[in-house]
Design an enzyme around this catalytic site. Structure first.
Site, PDB file in Angstrom:
ATOM      1  N   ALA A 213       2.384  -2.003   3.959  1.00  0.00           N
ATOM      2  CA  ALA A 213       2.217  -1.671   5.326  1.00  0.00           C
ATOM      3  C   ALA A 213       2.388  -2.522   6.095  1.00  0.00           C
ATOM      4  CB  ALA A 213       0.874  -0.696   4.608  1.00  0.00           C
TER       5      ALA A 213
ATOM      6  N   HIS B   4      -8.578   1.655   6.318  1.00  0.00           N
ATOM      7  CA  HIS B   4      -7.628   1.755   5.106  1.00  0.00           C
ATOM      8  C   HIS B   4      -7.339   3.055   4.287  1.00  0.00           C
ATOM      9  CE1 HIS B   4      -6.137  -0.289   2.037  1.00  0.00           C
ATOM     10  NE2 HIS B   4      -6.890   0.563   1.331  1.00  0.00           N
TER      11      HIS B   4
ATOM     12  N   SER C 220       0.484  -0.961  -0.184  1.00  0.00           N
ATOM     13  CA  SER C 220      -0.147  -0.436  -0.097  1.00  0.00           C
ATOM     14  C   SER C 220       1.163   1.283   0.128  1.00  0.00           C
ATOM     15  CB  SER C 220      -1.136   0.039   1.511  1.00  0.00           C
ATOM     16  OG  SER C 220      -1.434  -0.666   1.093  1.00  0.00           O
TER      17      SER C 220
ATOM     18  N   HIS D  58      -5.028  -0.485  -5.254  1.00  0.00           N
ATOM     19  CA  HIS D  58      -3.687  -1.750  -6.083  1.00  0.00           C
ATOM     20  C   HIS D  58      -4.313  -1.395  -7.834  1.00  0.00           C
ATOM     21  CE1 HIS D  58      -1.733  -3.570  -2.617  1.00  0.00           C
ATOM     22  NE2 HIS D  58      -2.897  -2.833  -1.794  1.00  0.00           N
TER      23      HIS D  58
ATOM     24  N   MET E  71      -1.660  -8.219   6.577  1.00  0.00           N
ATOM     25  CA  MET E  71      -2.091  -8.834   5.734  1.00  0.00           C
ATOM     26  C   MET E  71      -2.117 -10.141   4.484  1.00  0.00           C
ATOM     27  SD  MET E  71      -5.954  -6.738   6.239  1.00  0.00           S
ATOM     28  CE  MET E  71      -6.352  -5.648   7.696  1.00  0.00           C
ATOM     29  N   SER E  72      -0.906  -9.578   4.666  1.00  0.00           N
ATOM     30  CA  SER E  72      -0.132 -10.249   3.614  1.00  0.00           C
ATOM     31  C   SER E  72       1.370 -10.961   3.741  1.00  0.00           C
ATOM     32  CB  SER E  72      -0.441  -8.713   2.372  1.00  0.00           C
ATOM     33  OG  SER E  72       1.377  -8.345   2.868  1.00  0.00           O
TER      34      SER E  72
ATOM     35  N   ASN F 176       1.096   2.735  11.350  1.00  0.00           N
ATOM     36  CA  ASN F 176      -0.112   2.760  12.336  1.00  0.00           C
ATOM     37  C   ASN F 176       0.412   1.998  13.344  1.00  0.00           C
ATOM     38  OD1 ASN F 176      -1.381   1.265  10.071  1.00  0.00           O
ATOM     39  ND2 ASN F 176      -2.422   0.337  12.824  1.00  0.00           N
TER      40      ASN F 176
ATOM     41  N   TYR G 212      -7.598 -12.436   1.992  1.00  0.00           N
ATOM     42  CA  TYR G 212      -8.485 -12.519   2.224  1.00  0.00           C
ATOM     43  C   TYR G 212     -10.530 -11.621   1.477  1.00  0.00           C
ATOM     44  CZ  TYR G 212      -7.019  -6.712   1.555  1.00  0.00           C
ATOM     45  OH  TYR G 212      -6.364  -6.084   1.096  1.00  0.00           O
ATOM     46  N   GLU G 213      -9.543 -11.481  -0.167  1.00  0.00           N
ATOM     47  CA  GLU G 213     -10.345 -11.240  -1.259  1.00  0.00           C
ATOM     48  C   GLU G 213     -10.985 -13.223  -1.133  1.00  0.00           C
ATOM     49  OE1 GLU G 213      -8.358  -8.298  -4.502  1.00  0.00           O
ATOM     50  OE2 GLU G 213      -6.501  -9.535  -2.527  1.00  0.00           O
TER      51      GLU G 213
HETATM   52  N1  HPA Z   1      -3.047  -4.601  10.997  1.00  0.00           N
HETATM   53  C1  HPA Z   1      -2.912  -5.258  10.024  1.00  0.00           C
HETATM   54  N2  HPA Z   1      -2.935  -5.044   8.942  1.00  0.00           N
HETATM   55  C2  HPA Z   1      -2.479  -3.675   8.414  1.00  0.00           C
HETATM   56  C3  HPA Z   1      -2.340  -2.176   9.550  1.00  0.00           C
HETATM   57  C4  HPA Z   1      -2.952  -2.758  10.897  1.00  0.00           C
HETATM   58  O1  HPA Z   1      -3.057  -2.947  12.174  1.00  0.00           O
HETATM   59  N3  HPA Z   1      -2.029  -1.473   9.523  1.00  0.00           N
HETATM   60  C5  HPA Z   1      -2.046  -1.671   8.119  1.00  0.00           C
HETATM   61  N4  HPA Z   1      -2.044  -2.765   7.545  1.00  0.00           N
END
Ligand code: HPA
Length: 285
Positions: A114, A248, A31, A62, A212-213, A236, A86-87
């Site tokens: 990210a 997001h 991201s 994306h 998540m990747s 974050n 998750y898709e």
């Molecule tokens: N959790 C999961 N995936 C993420 C996060 C998060 O806080 N930030 C960016 N991708």
């Protein structure tokens, strides 16, 4: 032949017809890094949708395509937009692009993402060199009959994020004066962000960042004998560590802000990795 291998070969043949370029390094853009391609001397692009049987990403922001070209004269293939579990894709589809890039010639896989910071010493906006991962919460892409053409049934995982590559990235960061955290990345399925209790669990398990990747891609690449490295952008602090709810949009905006620094580090690192590959080829080290 297994269905997975059959599909992979179909995609490979379709891709080979479109591009002759042989990459050495494969880069997956997370991201916020989608614009990185502007810095690349582009030789060819192939939209995922133009490859027969290829899984196509649905996440906003994306772009789905492979970009072939040069970064600091190093031949690279870049995934602009990745495929997420998750898709709803099978894990075999999620890692198909990684396998394809290896088949196109890439020896090194450079992963970016990210992620949420779990380590309380981290701050939002920092970069983290991935030194290891926890992939136990998502199905392994290697489940099913082993594809012997790709790798062994029980691959060793003791040096997934290659030590030599980690040293090179640390050198690149030092040269550029970019602070770099180091840590363990834990992959969850998403798409929901984690609950505060889940983040406490991640911390107890030894994770420094959560996303998540990435880990599943590293598992597939390691199976095929690629050398892997990765950098997480801590967009974050994870859920429960601040009073702010997560979105997001917020993750993307944070990623956009740090993108120039991240891009510089990726470029410098690829330059050093390319040099090291060249020296190895010439038998210098
Ligand atoms: N959790 C999961 N995936 C993420 C996060 C998060 O806080 N930030 C960016 N991708």
């Amino acid at each position: 032949m297994s269905q997975t291998y059959d599909k992979l070969m179909k995609c490979y043949k379709s891709m080979k017809k479109k591009v002759k370029f042989k990459p050495e390094v494969a880069l997956i853009l997370g991201s916020g890094l989608g614009d990185y391609v502007k810095q690349v001397q582009v030789e060819a692009t192939v939209a995922y949708s133009d490859i027969e049987g290829f899984p196509v990403s649905t996440v906003p922001g994306h772009k789905g395509r492979f970009v072939f070209g040069y970064v600091k004269k190093v031949p690279v293939v870049i995934m602009q937009g990745r495929v997420h579990y998750y898709e709803g894709y099978d894990m075999a589809d999620v890692v198909l692009p990684v396998r394809l890039m290896k088949m196109m010639g890439a020896k090194v896989l450079f992963l970016t993402n990210a992620a949420g910071g779990v380590n309380s010493d981290f701050s939002a906006g920092e970069l983290m060199l991935i030194k290891d991962h926890i992939s136990s919460f998502v199905p392994s892409p290697l489940i099913g009959p082993n594809i012997d053409e790709l790798g062994t049934r029980f691959p060793d995982m003791s040096d997934i994020y290659n030590k030599e590559l980690r040293v090179l990235i640390k050198k690149a960061a030092k040269k550029l004066g970019i602070p770099l955290q180091k840590g363990v990345y834990l992959q969850l399925t998403g798409p929901a962000y984690e609950s505060p209790a889940e983040i406490r669990m991640c911390r107890l398990l030894g994770a420094d960042a959560v996303g998540m990747s990435t880990a599943c891609e590293a598992v597939a690449a390691n199976h095929m004998g690629m050398k892997i490295c990765g950098i997480s952008f801590i967009s974050n602090l994870a859920c429960g560590m601040t009073d702010e709810p997560l979105s997001h949009k917020e993750v993307q905006e944070a990623a956009d802000r740090v993108a120039p620094l991240f891009e510089k580090l990726v470029t410098e690192s690829i330059g050093m990795i390319g040099k090291s590959l060249k020296e190895k080829k010439q038998g210098k080290s």
